[in-house]
Scaffold this motif. Sequence first.
Motif, PDB file in Angstrom:
ATOM      1  N   PHE A 236       0.951  -1.118  -0.250  1.00 33.15           N
ATOM      2  CA  PHE A 236       0.147   0.124  -0.031  1.00 33.15           C
ATOM      3  C   PHE A 236       0.735   1.533  -0.382  1.00 33.15           C
ATOM      4  O   PHE A 236       1.737   1.355   1.156  1.00 33.15           O
ATOM      5  CB  PHE A 236      -0.481   0.366   1.088  1.00 33.15           C
ATOM      6  N   HIS A 237       0.762   2.008  -0.866  1.00 34.81           N
ATOM      7  CA  HIS A 237       1.766   3.181  -0.812  1.00 34.81           C
ATOM      8  C   HIS A 237      -0.029   4.519  -0.901  1.00 34.81           C
ATOM      9  O   HIS A 237      -0.607   4.381  -1.782  1.00 34.81           O
ATOM     10  CB  HIS A 237       1.996   3.663  -2.344  1.00 34.81           C
ATOM     11  N   SER A 238       0.001   5.459  -0.155  1.00 36.81           N
ATOM     12  CA  SER A 238      -0.674   6.210   0.662  1.00 36.81           C
ATOM     13  C   SER A 238      -0.907   7.323  -0.297  1.00 36.81           C
ATOM     14  O   SER A 238       0.327   8.474  -0.344  1.00 36.81           O
ATOM     15  CB  SER A 238      -1.276   6.655   1.910  1.00 36.81           C
ATOM     16  N   PRO A 239      -1.570   8.017  -1.588  1.00 39.00           N
ATOM     17  CA  PRO A 239      -1.684   9.522  -1.742  1.00 39.00           C
ATOM     18  C   PRO A 239      -1.712  10.653  -1.182  1.00 39.00           C
ATOM     19  O   PRO A 239      -2.600  10.511   0.019  1.00 39.00           O
ATOM     20  CB  PRO A 239      -3.055   8.835  -2.955  1.00 39.00           C
ATOM     21  N   GLU A 240      -1.003  11.050  -1.206  1.00 39.83           N
ATOM     22  CA  GLU A 240      -1.283  12.826  -0.929  1.00 39.83           C
ATOM     23  C   GLU A 240      -1.788  13.865  -0.725  1.00 39.83           C
ATOM     24  O   GLU A 240      -2.982  13.191  -2.051  1.00 39.83           O
ATOM     25  CB  GLU A 240       0.266  13.843  -0.966  1.00 39.83           C
ATOM     26  N   PHE A 241      -2.699  13.959   0.517  1.00 38.86           N
ATOM     27  CA  PHE A 241      -4.385  14.889   0.168  1.00 38.86           C
ATOM     28  C   PHE A 241      -3.458  16.125  -0.440  1.00 38.86           C
ATOM     29  O   PHE A 241      -2.720  17.687  -0.497  1.00 38.86           O
ATOM     30  CB  PHE A 241      -4.639  15.366   1.136  1.00 38.86           C
ATOM     31  N   ALA A 242      -4.383  16.210  -1.678  1.00 42.45           N
ATOM     32  CA  ALA A 242      -4.679  17.972  -2.073  1.00 42.45           C
ATOM     33  C   ALA A 242      -6.001  18.730  -1.807  1.00 42.45           C
ATOM     34  O   ALA A 242      -6.679  18.098  -1.640  1.00 42.45           O
ATOM     35  CB  ALA A 242      -5.159  17.592  -3.252  1.00 42.45           C
ATOM     36  N   ARG A 243      -5.721  19.612  -0.815  1.00 44.07           N
ATOM     37  CA  ARG A 243      -6.700  20.096   0.325  1.00 44.07           C
ATOM     38  C   ARG A 243      -6.889  21.304  -1.165  1.00 44.07           C
ATOM     39  O   ARG A 243      -6.244  22.096  -1.411  1.00 44.07           O
ATOM     40  CB  ARG A 243      -5.694  21.341   1.395  1.00 44.07           C
ATOM     41  N   ARG A 244      -7.856  22.253  -0.606  1.00 45.35           N
ATOM     42  CA  ARG A 244      -8.804  22.451  -2.064  1.00 45.35           C
ATOM     43  C   ARG A 244      -8.929  23.395  -0.717  1.00 45.35           C
ATOM     44  O   ARG A 244      -9.876  25.082  -1.519  1.00 45.35           O
ATOM     45  CB  ARG A 244      -9.884  21.971  -3.092  1.00 45.35           C
ATOM     46  N   GLY A 245      -9.028  23.985   0.136  1.00 49.42           N
ATOM     47  CA  GLY A 245      -9.441  24.957   0.950  1.00 49.42           C
ATOM     48  C   GLY A 245     -11.024  25.091   1.532  1.00 49.42           C
ATOM     49  O   GLY A 245     -12.093  24.827   0.443  1.00 49.42           O
TER      50      GLY A 245
END
Length: 247
Positions: A236-245
Amino acid sequence: MRRAWWIIAALLLAARPVAAAASLQGWAAVVISGDNEGAHVRSHTEAFDNARRDLSRTFERLGVSPANLAQFSVEPDRHPDAAPARLDDIARTLRGLASRARDGCLVYLTSHGSEDGAVLGDRLLAPAALAGVVDGACGSRPSVVVVSACYSGVFVPALAEPDRLVITAARRDRSSFGCGESDKYPFFDQCVLESAAASPDFVVLGKKVRACVARRERAEGMRPPSEPQIDVGARFHSPEFARRGGR
């Protein structure tokens, strides 16, 4: 000229997290509130539906496309943003979402639980049944499954796979806390909401939530501690989060 190449390299490195984070946009997600009964018989709680609603907003803020996320509730008449929480419908919807959002799957269930499974409306959802839903829709693609319920550690053996992250609100022999009539959210779900902003990915989020729950339980004198569980598959490789505000 050498300086210009260093500037270009720095810009490319700075852009890397954003590119990695974009993978969440191709994830299919379902968020489920499985019960509406409070801590006492015939009492009512909005804690699970409050969590479902606000967790869904948070996952969208972290990068999941709203078009790829579906919500389910045992009270769809009260909560028109959610479909009826029936296992067959959840499975069919997840399969449909995963057929077009093929990068990964996120399944989050918040409910009451027992040592045999978690409440889903008028039935008990067994670990093998939930595993069948995830397996059938998501196969071996990266998946995150979160079960927020008492005794939810019972789900880990059935759900654990090399490409999967499983997080539960408690050990298989422990209760979790915060699902009473006056609670806005279960403790675990509130910790997910509070920890998301400081977490770069799901694995870190799980660890921060576990620490958050422990602090809250100590502060309020809850015993024995629930001890949330985290099982990270070898591939398992966790994707990073893209915060949209915003929320």
